[in-house]
Design an enzyme around this catalytic site. Structure first.
Site, mmCIF file in Angstrom:
data_model
loop_
_atom_site.group_PDB
_atom_site.id
_atom_site.type_symbol
_atom_site.label_atom_id
_atom_site.label_comp_id
_atom_site.label_asym_id
_atom_site.label_seq_id
_atom_site.Cartn_x
_atom_site.Cartn_y
_atom_site.Cartn_z
ATOM 1 N N SER A 199 0.828 -1.212 0.000
ATOM 2 C CA SER A 199 0.000 0.000 0.000
ATOM 3 C C SER A 199 0.864 1.265 0.000
ATOM 4 O O SER A 199 1.999 1.246 0.481
ATOM 5 C CB SER A 199 -0.889 -0.012 1.243
ATOM 6 N N GLU A 220 6.122 -0.661 -5.527
ATOM 7 C CA GLU A 220 4.976 -1.049 -6.370
ATOM 8 C C GLU A 220 3.745 -0.887 -5.491
ATOM 9 O O GLU A 220 3.466 -1.730 -4.643
ATOM 10 C CB GLU A 220 5.141 -2.508 -6.832
ATOM 11 N N CYS A 254 -4.174 -5.006 -7.523
ATOM 12 C CA CYS A 254 -3.703 -3.615 -7.458
ATOM 13 C C CYS A 254 -4.141 -2.819 -8.679
ATOM 14 O O CYS A 254 -4.371 -1.611 -8.579
ATOM 15 C CB CYS A 254 -2.191 -3.587 -7.326
#
Ligand code: NAD
Length: 468
Positions: A199, A220, A254
């Site tokens: 996150s 990422e 994601c």
């Protein structure tokens, strides 16, 4: 898990393993392409031999359907491995670059040297591929590696530990399982590079910890990825793609479309098509979604309550439900849910949803839609569903996103030739193929003089100026 009773033992373990790896790193740096490929093939063979175990672990963790393990994890990993094996020799070759006339008598080249000690911290949503894909690139670049998988998918984390212990000596690759306390302790060590997937909130913590040692980072991250459906879109096709992109892994992807911006003139038929697509995928023949073997679960009760709270907040603030939304807390089950009449005041429009709830907003002019996107953080992905090429380009030119897919969803992860990753709040640095190899390498410039010198420009400058 790092428990209250044994933190110092574990910490010593981390430091001792780190030091052993640091001592081994120079040897790893000298490995040839063939030696690195041999290590990557070990992983490839293990994965093929243990496919059923890998599928079972993720099923046990959150009922991830084996077909989704195959598509989203194993095929993606295999693609990365094959691409890396095919190209590694070339990537490792020193790359000659042109020499300017002012440096006549020299040659210049770039070599990729390993960064050294690498830490990979991974999330739970694609727990296998997001640990092992970066490992493949880190090994390709010649690094030693510590992996910290997510504690929320303990079966997969255990399997990763087993696999690494079987394939590598601990001074090359090691796994430390556990929660945030384990990452926190690991982050105190002076790694050369940290590859974090998770996150944005934890990404900030990782970057702050990396700053202490000036470790480089690849982050990422996630965020709210929008999808635009304009009036020229193929509505049936877009509905199927968005339904799948949203519900895959139960919305815990994601790059899942987080919210939709649909042109008002096509909203009614599009919502109908989307509803039909979700029903036909997860509730064929009128069977309840809960009985579907194609539908994963929310990973645990904390996340179940988090997603439910987003839904309750939206309803309390006036959202309406276009496809509901059964929930069963005992099983962390939330069915595909479409929300309409959504506003910015609702938490579903402020936080990454990371679950199978899809807010649908409408827009009148394209600039209105772009304002909605651009007033938020730059997203990891932007999806455009349109058959109008000029309008598509107009959108691309006026937005920023980690990656963009036109007339489909999620495909950007599947092409190893493309840099995958976010921008600012959705990530720093890129992965996939050569881009990952680069993240784990220091690009070292080497200039070599073959003849002559720069003597004419040496001091004292005054003499030189007087002479001329
Ligand atoms: P998370 O940030 O909560 O956890 C990720 C990892 O960090 C876990 O291993 C966890 O143990 C560790 N961690 C948690 N708190 C920490 C702390 N305070 N200090 C140090 N480490 C800590 O993320 P998650 O819930 O596992 O995954 C979901 C998030 O990851 C979403 O935002 C999603 O968009 C993002 N994500 C991004 C990508 C990508 O490739 N960009 C891929 C998958 C998931």
């Amino acid at each position: 898990m790092l428990t209250e009773t044994q933190p110092s033992v574990q910490r010593n373990d981390f430091a001792a393993t780190f030091d052993r790896q640091r001592r081994h790193a120079p040897q790893m740096a000298l490995t040839t392409a063939s030696e690195r490929i041999e290590r990557i093939r070990r992983i490839q063979r293990w994965v093929v031999a243990h496919q059923a175990d890998i599928e079972q672990a993720m099923y046990d963790d959150f009922r991830k359907p084996p077909a989704e393990v195959m598509m989203g994890e194993l095929m993606a990993l295999n693609g990365e491995i094959r691409h890396t094996i095919r190209h590694l020799k070339r990537w490792m070759k020193p790359q000659r670059v042109p020499t300017p006339i002012s440096l006549i008598g020299t040659t210049s080249r770039i070599v990729h040297e390993p960064k050294g000690n690498v830490l990979i911290i991974s999330p739970w949503n694609y727990p296998f591929v997001l640990s092992i894909r970066p490992l493949v690139s880190a090994l390709a670049a010649g690094n030693v590696v510590i992996i910290k998988p997510s504690e929320l998918t303990p079966n997969t984390a255990g399997l990763i530990s087993r696999m690494i212990a079987e394939l590598f000596p601990a001074d090359e690759v090691t796994v430390f399982e556990g929660d945030a306390t384990v990452s926190t302790a690991l982050l105190e060590l002076p790694f050369n590079h940290i590859f974090f997937t998770g996150s944005p909130a934890v990404g900030r913590i990782v970057m702050a910890a990396a700053a202490k040692h000036l470790a480089s980072v690849t982050l990422e991250l996630g965020g709210k990825s929008p999808a635009i459906v304009d009036e020229s879109a193929n509505l049936g096709q877009a509905a199927g793609q968005l339904a799948w992109g949203k519900c895959l892994n139960n919305g815990q992807t994601c790059i899942a479309p987080d919210y939709l911006l649909v042109h008002e003139s096509v909203k009614a038929p599009f919502v109908e098509a989307l509803r039909n697509a979700m029903v036909s995928m997860y509730s064929p023949d009128g069977k309840p979604v809960e009985a579907s073997d194609s539908y994963a679960r929310i990973v645990n009760s904390n996340h179940f309550r988090r997603v439910k709270a987003l839904f309750d907040d939206a309803l309390a603030k006036g959202a309406t439900v276009a496809l509901c939304g059964q929930m069963n807390e005992a099983d962390n089950f939330i069915a595909p849910t479409l929300l309409e009449t959504v506003t910015d005041e609702m938490r579903v429009m402020q936080e990454e949803i990371f679950g199978p709830i899809l807010p649908i907003l409408t827009y009148r002019t394209l600039d209105d839609a772009l304002r909605t996107i651009n007033q938020r953080e730059k997203p990891l992905a932007l999806y455009i569903h349109s058959r109008d090429r000029q309008r598509t380009q107009y959108i691309i030119d006026r937005t920023s996103a980690g990656d963009t897919v036109v007339n489909d969803t999620l495909l950007q992860f599947g092409n190893v030739e493309l840099p995958f990753g976010g921008v600012n709040n959705s990530g720093l640095g890129k992965s996939n193929g050569f881009y990952s190899f680069q993240e784990f390498s220091n690009q070292r410039g080497i200039v070599k003089r073959l003849f002559g010198t720069l003597r004419p420009i040496y001091p004292p400058y005054t003499n030189r100026v007087e002479k001329t």
